[in-house]
Design an enzyme around this catalytic site. Structure first.
Site, PDB file in Angstrom:
ATOM      1  N   ARG A 120      54.366  81.011  56.707  1.00  0.00           N
ATOM      2  CA  ARG A 120      54.482  82.235  55.891  1.00  0.00           C
ATOM      3  C   ARG A 120      54.402  83.527  56.696  1.00  0.00           C
ATOM      4  O   ARG A 120      54.133  84.597  56.167  1.00  0.00           O
ATOM      5  CB  ARG A 120      53.444  82.247  54.769  1.00  0.00           C
ATOM      6  CG  ARG A 120      53.587  81.075  53.841  1.00  0.00           C
ATOM      7  CD  ARG A 120      52.678  81.206  52.631  1.00  0.00           C
ATOM      8  NE  ARG A 120      52.756  80.003  51.842  1.00  0.00           N
ATOM      9  CZ  ARG A 120      52.033  78.923  52.075  1.00  0.00           C
ATOM     10  NH1 ARG A 120      51.150  78.912  53.061  1.00  0.00           N
ATOM     11  NH2 ARG A 120      52.179  77.860  51.315  1.00  0.00           N
ATOM     12  N   LYS A 142      65.042  93.664  61.036  1.00  0.00           N
ATOM     13  CA  LYS A 142      65.959  92.728  60.369  1.00  0.00           C
ATOM     14  C   LYS A 142      66.054  91.456  61.199  1.00  0.00           C
ATOM     15  O   LYS A 142      66.245  91.512  62.413  1.00  0.00           O
ATOM     16  CB  LYS A 142      67.363  93.338  60.249  1.00  0.00           C
ATOM     17  CG  LYS A 142      67.513  94.342  59.131  1.00  0.00           C
ATOM     18  CD  LYS A 142      68.991  94.683  58.962  1.00  0.00           C
ATOM     19  CE  LYS A 142      69.211  95.725  57.899  1.00  0.00           C
ATOM     20  NZ  LYS A 142      70.654  96.098  57.791  1.00  0.00           N
ATOM     21  N   GLU A 184      77.343 100.497  70.295  1.00  0.00           N
ATOM     22  CA  GLU A 184      76.267 100.863  69.358  1.00  0.00           C
ATOM     23  C   GLU A 184      75.566 102.154  69.823  1.00  0.00           C
ATOM     24  O   GLU A 184      75.104 102.938  68.999  1.00  0.00           O
ATOM     25  CB  GLU A 184      75.250  99.731  69.206  1.00  0.00           C
ATOM     26  CG  GLU A 184      75.823  98.403  68.709  1.00  0.00           C
ATOM     27  CD  GLU A 184      76.074  98.320  67.194  1.00  0.00           C
ATOM     28  OE1 GLU A 184      75.960  99.353  66.496  1.00  0.00           O
ATOM     29  OE2 GLU A 184      76.394  97.209  66.726  1.00  0.00           O
ATOM     30  N   LYS A 226      67.474 105.274  65.946  1.00  0.00           N
ATOM     31  CA  LYS A 226      67.309 104.140  65.029  1.00  0.00           C
ATOM     32  C   LYS A 226      65.891 104.118  64.445  1.00  0.00           C
ATOM     33  O   LYS A 226      65.701 103.883  63.250  1.00  0.00           O
ATOM     34  CB  LYS A 226      67.627 102.809  65.724  1.00  0.00           C
ATOM     35  CG  LYS A 226      67.476 101.653  64.739  1.00  0.00           C
ATOM     36  CD  LYS A 226      68.287 100.439  65.033  1.00  0.00           C
ATOM     37  CE  LYS A 226      68.153  99.455  63.858  1.00  0.00           C
ATOM     38  NZ  LYS A 226      68.718  98.148  64.126  1.00  0.00           N
ATOM     39  N   GLU A 236      66.815  99.609  53.784  1.00  0.00           N
ATOM     40  CA  GLU A 236      68.197  99.967  53.443  1.00  0.00           C
ATOM     41  C   GLU A 236      68.386 100.109  51.937  1.00  0.00           C
ATOM     42  O   GLU A 236      69.110  99.347  51.304  1.00  0.00           O
ATOM     43  CB  GLU A 236      69.176  98.924  54.035  1.00  0.00           C
ATOM     44  CG  GLU A 236      70.589  99.464  54.198  1.00  0.00           C
ATOM     45  CD  GLU A 236      71.492  98.510  54.994  1.00  0.00           C
ATOM     46  OE1 GLU A 236      71.055  97.998  56.044  1.00  0.00           O
ATOM     47  OE2 GLU A 236      72.626  98.304  54.558  1.00  0.00           O
ATOM     48  N   ARG A 242      69.466 104.235  55.961  1.00  0.00           N
ATOM     49  CA  ARG A 242      69.707 103.148  56.906  1.00  0.00           C
ATOM     50  C   ARG A 242      71.146 102.651  56.875  1.00  0.00           C
ATOM     51  O   ARG A 242      71.667 102.168  57.880  1.00  0.00           O
ATOM     52  CB  ARG A 242      68.719 101.988  56.649  1.00  0.00           C
ATOM     53  CG  ARG A 242      68.778 100.940  57.757  1.00  0.00           C
ATOM     54  CD  ARG A 242      67.566 100.025  57.815  1.00  0.00           C
ATOM     55  NE  ARG A 242      67.745  99.100  58.933  1.00  0.00           N
ATOM     56  CZ  ARG A 242      66.835  98.276  59.405  1.00  0.00           C
ATOM     57  NH1 ARG A 242      65.634  98.243  58.859  1.00  0.00           N
ATOM     58  NH2 ARG A 242      67.085  97.481  60.422  1.00  0.00           N
ATOM     59  N   ASN A 246      75.497 101.476  59.566  1.00  0.00           N
ATOM     60  CA  ASN A 246      76.640 100.562  59.440  1.00  0.00           C
ATOM     61  C   ASN A 246      77.972 101.250  59.712  1.00  0.00           C
ATOM     62  O   ASN A 246      79.025 100.683  59.431  1.00  0.00           O
ATOM     63  CB  ASN A 246      76.670  99.940  58.035  1.00  0.00           C
ATOM     64  CG  ASN A 246      75.496  99.019  57.807  1.00  0.00           C
ATOM     65  OD1 ASN A 246      74.954  98.463  58.764  1.00  0.00           O
ATOM     66  ND2 ASN A 246      75.085  98.872  56.567  1.00  0.00           N
ATOM     67  N   HIS A 249      81.095  99.367  60.711  1.00  0.00           N
ATOM     68  CA  HIS A 249      80.808  97.942  60.555  1.00  0.00           C
ATOM     69  C   HIS A 249      81.590  97.259  59.441  1.00  0.00           C
ATOM     70  O   HIS A 249      81.784  96.050  59.492  1.00  0.00           O
ATOM     71  CB  HIS A 249      79.305  97.712  60.369  1.00  0.00           C
ATOM     72  CG  HIS A 249      78.532  97.797  61.666  1.00  0.00           C
ATOM     73  ND1 HIS A 249      78.519  98.926  62.453  1.00  0.00           N
ATOM     74  CD2 HIS A 249      77.759  96.882  62.315  1.00  0.00           C
ATOM     75  CE1 HIS A 249      77.768  98.704  63.520  1.00  0.00           C
ATOM     76  NE2 HIS A 249      77.289  97.477  63.467  1.00  0.00           N
ATOM     77  N   HIS A 253      83.174  94.116  60.807  1.00  0.00           N
ATOM     78  CA  HIS A 253      82.895  92.759  60.314  1.00  0.00           C
ATOM     79  C   HIS A 253      84.180  92.063  59.897  1.00  0.00           C
ATOM     80  O   HIS A 253      84.336  90.851  60.106  1.00  0.00           O
ATOM     81  CB  HIS A 253      81.923  92.804  59.129  1.00  0.00           C
ATOM     82  CG  HIS A 253      80.511  93.098  59.531  1.00  0.00           C
ATOM     83  ND1 HIS A 253      79.592  93.659  58.670  1.00  0.00           N
ATOM     84  CD2 HIS A 253      79.865  92.917  60.705  1.00  0.00           C
ATOM     85  CE1 HIS A 253      78.436  93.811  59.304  1.00  0.00           C
ATOM     86  NE2 HIS A 253      78.577  93.367  60.542  1.00  0.00           N
ATOM     87  N   HIS A 266      80.529  91.578  69.113  1.00  0.00           N
ATOM     88  CA  HIS A 266      80.197  92.467  67.998  1.00  0.00           C
ATOM     89  C   HIS A 266      80.533  93.941  68.310  1.00  0.00           C
ATOM     90  O   HIS A 266      81.203  94.619  67.528  1.00  0.00           O
ATOM     91  CB  HIS A 266      78.721  92.304  67.653  1.00  0.00           C
ATOM     92  CG  HIS A 266      78.251  93.211  66.572  1.00  0.00           C
ATOM     93  ND1 HIS A 266      78.658  93.077  65.268  1.00  0.00           N
ATOM     94  CD2 HIS A 266      77.424  94.295  66.601  1.00  0.00           C
ATOM     95  CE1 HIS A 266      78.097  94.035  64.536  1.00  0.00           C
ATOM     96  NE2 HIS A 266      77.344  94.774  65.319  1.00  0.00           N
TER      97      HIS A 266
END
Ligand code: NAD
Ligand code: ZN
Length: 362
Positions: A120, A142, A184, A226, A236, A242, A246, A249, A253, A266
């Site tokens: 947990r 994340k 980035e 960031k 987000e 936040r 992106n 992106h 993506h 990426h």
């Protein structure tokens, strides 16, 4: 060494950026609830840096469990995750054992998700060794694994206790990976800091030549941007800050998925995606022609792609629609109001997207 912090109340943490700090186990030791850690890494990074990290920890009387998972985005999956759980259980790691990620973003995401869920949740420390991981994935909490039906589709928010970014590790990074990370870095300038974008234009050659001072400045500035955003909008939120991270992106993506994971890195897909998002911003009368050109030129000089190849505009449209950012039938785009200022727009006319894709995807 420079130290930044992510302000999240009781869960605030420090990010140390410097040269030769990999073996500063004294920076890690105060955060350990138990004098035992599990270092997760891969067969590429282990021979380069695991000895130094583990040796330094051992000298501080910290027991080190070494966990090696296969290298590659295709292994950011439940199988590798389960391998980590097997090792943690076999080595009797308890709830107060700290998991340390040593590697790029794949290791960080995988080890982070293991730390978020093992018993947990156990404490987590990031030692990012790629430029992308240092400026992006190691900060913000994340974590995720990929599902065959989508990238990063299973995961959790789990903030680290500490991040150690050692510029020395970038010396062994393949040039293509360095360029991918720069995408980035450039993104951070574009969405938040025009002066940093100017600095990147002036110092790109030093960065590509891996001048340690230039790299450290770029990493510190990126992390500061960031960290500030994450401090204001950790999860987000719907209309939070936040989402601006992106930028590029949605298109990126679509390129990654359309070409198959791993064909483009990426950052490469994000670079082409940022040119598309800039073009869209220009069409909507937000960004000037001159600034759109500056963005494309800088990415080009960084050796990054500025258009998608091998994927048709129609396929891109389709992939954009199924991208997770498509909500309630409308697609939100992160656009630039100007260099250094991003905004979220839900009212982009489909014709404008068609126009951008017809120019920039083939
Ligand atoms: N969690 C987040 O917020 C977040 C943000 C951005 C990206 N990501 C994730 O990060 C991943 C990409 O990360 P990445 O670009 O670091 O790729 P990566 O982790 O695959 O690393 C790239 C390659 O470099 C190798 N490597 C790592 N450090 C090295 C070093 N110092 N010297 C030589 N080789 C080294 C790796 O083993 C790998 O082969 C993606 O899975 C992406 O989804 C996550
Ligand atoms: Zn990204």
């Amino acid at each position: 060494m420079q130290t930044l912090s992510v302000a999240l109340g009781e869960r605030s943490y420090s990010i140390h950026v410097g040269t030769g700090i990999l073996d500063r186990a004294d920076l890690i030791a105060p955060f350990l609830a138990q004098r035992k850690v599990a270092v997760v890494t891969n067969p590429t990074v282990a021979p380069l840096y695991l000895g130094r990290v583990a040796g330094a920890l051992a000298r501080e009387d910290i027991e080190v469990v070494r966990i090696i998972v296969p290298d590659g985005e295709e292994h950011k999956d439940w199988r590798a995750l389960n391998g980590i759980f097997d090792a943690l259980l076999e080595q009797r790691c308890a709830r107060d054992t700290t998991v340390i990620a040593l590697g790029g973003g794949v290791i960080g995401d995988l080890a982070g998700f293991a730390a978020a869920t093992y018993q947990r949740g156990v404490p987590f420390v990031q030692i990012p060794t790629t430029l992308l991981a240092q400026v992006d994935s190691s900060v913000g909490g994340k974590t995720a694994i990929n599902h065959p039906l989508g990238k990063n589709m299973v995961g959790a928010f789990h903030q680290p206790r500490l991040v150690l970014a050692d510029m020395e590790t970038l010396k062994t990074l393949p040039q293509r990976e360095l360029r991918s990370g720069l995408a980035e870095v450039i993104k951070h300038g574009l969405i938040r800091d025009a002066a940093f974008f100017d600095w990147l234009e002036a110092n790109l050659d030093r960065l590509l030549a891996r001048d340690p001072d230039a790299l450290e400045h770029a990493v510190v500035r990126s992390i500061a941007i960031k960290a500030e955003i994450v401090g204001q909008d950790e999860r987000e939120r719907e209309r939070g800050l936040r989402v601006l991270l992106n930028f590029g992106h949605t298109f990126g993506h679509a390129i990654e998925t359309g070409l198959g994971y791993g064909t483009w890195l990426h950052g490469e897909a994000v670079a082409a995606g940022m040119v598309m998002a800039a073009d869209l911003s220009r069409q909507l009368g937000l960004l000037s022609e001159a600034d759109t050109t500056r963005i494309r030129s800088l990415l080009e000089r960084a050796g990054l792609p500025t258009a998608a190849k091998g994927i048709t505009p129609g396929r891109m449209q389709e992939l954009i629609r199924i991208d997770k950012k498509a909500r309630s039938g409308r697609i939100h785009f992160v656009l630039l109001e100007r260099l250094g200022a991003a905004m979220l727009r839900a009212d982009v006319p489909p014709g404008a997207i068609d126009h951008t894709l017809s120019r920039l995807a083939a």
